[in-house]
Each structure stands twice: as C-alpha cells, then as structure tokens.
Design an enzyme around this catalytic site. Structure first.
Site, PDB file in Angstrom:
ATOM      1  N   HIS A   1      65.579 -53.143   4.301  1.00  0.00           N
ATOM      2  CA  HIS A   1      65.387 -53.509   2.896  1.00  0.00           C
ATOM      3  C   HIS A   1      66.682 -54.015   2.279  1.00  0.00           C
ATOM      4  O   HIS A   1      67.752 -53.506   2.566  1.00  0.00           O
ATOM      5  CB  HIS A   1      64.896 -52.301   2.081  1.00  0.00           C
ATOM      6  CG  HIS A   1      63.625 -51.695   2.591  1.00  0.00           C
ATOM      7  ND1 HIS A   1      63.594 -50.844   3.688  1.00  0.00           N
ATOM      8  CD2 HIS A   1      62.347 -51.801   2.161  1.00  0.00           C
ATOM      9  CE1 HIS A   1      62.344 -50.470   3.911  1.00  0.00           C
ATOM     10  NE2 HIS A   1      61.575 -51.031   2.994  1.00  0.00           N
TER      11      HIS A   1
ATOM     12  N   LYS B   1      59.941 -55.049  10.234  1.00  0.00           N
ATOM     13  CA  LYS B   1      59.618 -55.317   8.826  1.00  0.00           C
ATOM     14  C   LYS B   1      60.905 -55.558   8.045  1.00  0.00           C
ATOM     15  O   LYS B   1      61.855 -54.771   8.128  1.00  0.00           O
ATOM     16  CB  LYS B   1      58.865 -54.129   8.226  1.00  0.00           C
ATOM     17  CG  LYS B   1      58.718 -54.181   6.697  1.00  0.00           C
ATOM     18  CD  LYS B   1      58.156 -52.858   6.199  1.00  0.00           C
ATOM     19  CE  LYS B   1      58.324 -52.726   4.686  1.00  0.00           C
ATOM     20  NZ  LYS B   1      57.928 -51.390   4.208  1.00  0.00           N
TER      21      LYS B   1
END
Length: 208
Positions: free
Chosen positions: A170, A196
């Site tokens: 992130h 991700k």
C-alpha cells in the site's frame, strides 16, 4: 485507513477499483496454470473449502470490521473480507461471522494503514488460526511481513491448509511511477499466490 464497518471493492485480474487505486495479479498468471499452482506451490483445497478461481471476471468483495454482516451483503458480494484489526474480539471473529460468503481474512497493522498495534507474532498468529476455518479461502498479508521468516512460515502454513495468500503493498501518499508499481507487484506475486498493490491517486493522470 481503518475500514468502515462495511466497504466495497471490486477486484479483477489486472485491476480493481476502491478508495485507493488497486491492481491485483495472480502469481500464476505469468505463464502458469493458476488452477494447479500457487506461486510455484501446488494448491490443494482442503475439505469442503471452495477453491479460489482465476480472476476471469469482476469479483465484488465486501469488507467488514465486524463479524455481524448485514444479510443484504450476500445478495451483492462474491466474497467477504473480514478485517480482524477492526474487530472488538479478533480471536473469535472468524467463528462469529454471520455471512456464509467465502472469507478473505486480514489483520492489518498500523504501519501498513490498519488498526492493529500489538505484538507482531500475535498478529500473524491470528491469521494462522484463521486458515483452519473451512470458510476462509484467503488471507491478506503485507509484502513486508511475508519477507520475514515468521511471515514466510505463515504463508507456508496457509498453503498447507489450502488457503491462498494475498501479498499486499500500500502507498497512502501517492501513485509511484509505473516501473515501481510493476516491481512491487512482481515482488508481491513472488511471495504470494496473488499480488496486490493499492496506491493513492492524487491527479487524474494517476487514475488513468
């Protein structure tokens, strides 16, 4: 960055839409059969646990910071992400989930934008406990954690239980250059069964 009790995100093979811009790559999408391998490891579903499938269509994921989930969620979502870091009783949250949807379990630490601020071993231990639950099909673990010995051991334990590992990265400040995004996604897919990357769009160009 803590989840609201119910939030929605959509995940697809090479892209997703949520509060942050997100890309998801199955590790086996790089020339391998995702149904038979997981980042180089054979994936054998255990018991009646539904196997994860290749992202060949949009998947609607409802994220919840409480095990009590509105019944309307099942009518719209394909999976439920349970955020243990937002639950009052994280140790019993998986067993207490009121939804029958397949579960992705996350226990996000503060250093990666989550709410968990305790011992790292205890944090990973909660995820390890979750992989034995038949409703759990995946755990979401930070790439930085997976690069440590305890994180790697958790990933191995999850795969032994037939549970996928989502390796996540992130950036809550910006959208890195494309080359950096690609490098991070490849690193994530090397450590997880799904890589991700979630970044923050500051300009229309970032979201293009």
């Amino acid at each position: 960055a803590c989840p609201t009790p119910i939030a929605v995100r959509i995940a697809v093979a090479l892209g997703a839409s949520e509060t942050m811009r997100c890309a998801v790559i199955p590790a086996a999408s790089r020339g391998e059969d995702i149904k038979s391998t997981c980042g180089g490891n054979t994936h054998v579903p255990v018991g009646d646990r539904p196997p994860m499938e290749q992202f060949d269509r949009f998947r609607l994921v409802a994220a919840s910071a409480t095990p009590t989930v509105p019944s309307t969620v099942e009518a719209h979502a394909d999976l439920l992400e349970l955020r243990l870091d937002g639950c009052e009783n994280p140790a019993g949250a998986v067993e207490a989930v009121t939804s029958g949807l397949p579960l992705i379990v996350t226990n996000r630490p503060r250093w990666e934008g989550g709410a968990y601020d305790g011992d790292e071993g205890d944090r990973l231990g909660l995820l390890e406990d979750a992989v034995d639950h038949e409703q759990v099909v995946a755990i979401d673990v930070e790439l930085a954690a997976l690069e440590t010995a305890p994180g790697a051991a958790l990933a191995e334990r999850a795969r032994d239980a037939g549970v996928w590992v989502i390796a996540s990265v992130h950036d809550f400040e910006a959208t890195p250059p494309r080359s950096v995004c690609e490098r991070l996604l490849l690193a994530a897919s090397d450590h997880g069964d799904v890589g991700k990357l979630a970044v923050t769009a500051q300009t229309p160009t970032d979201a293009a």
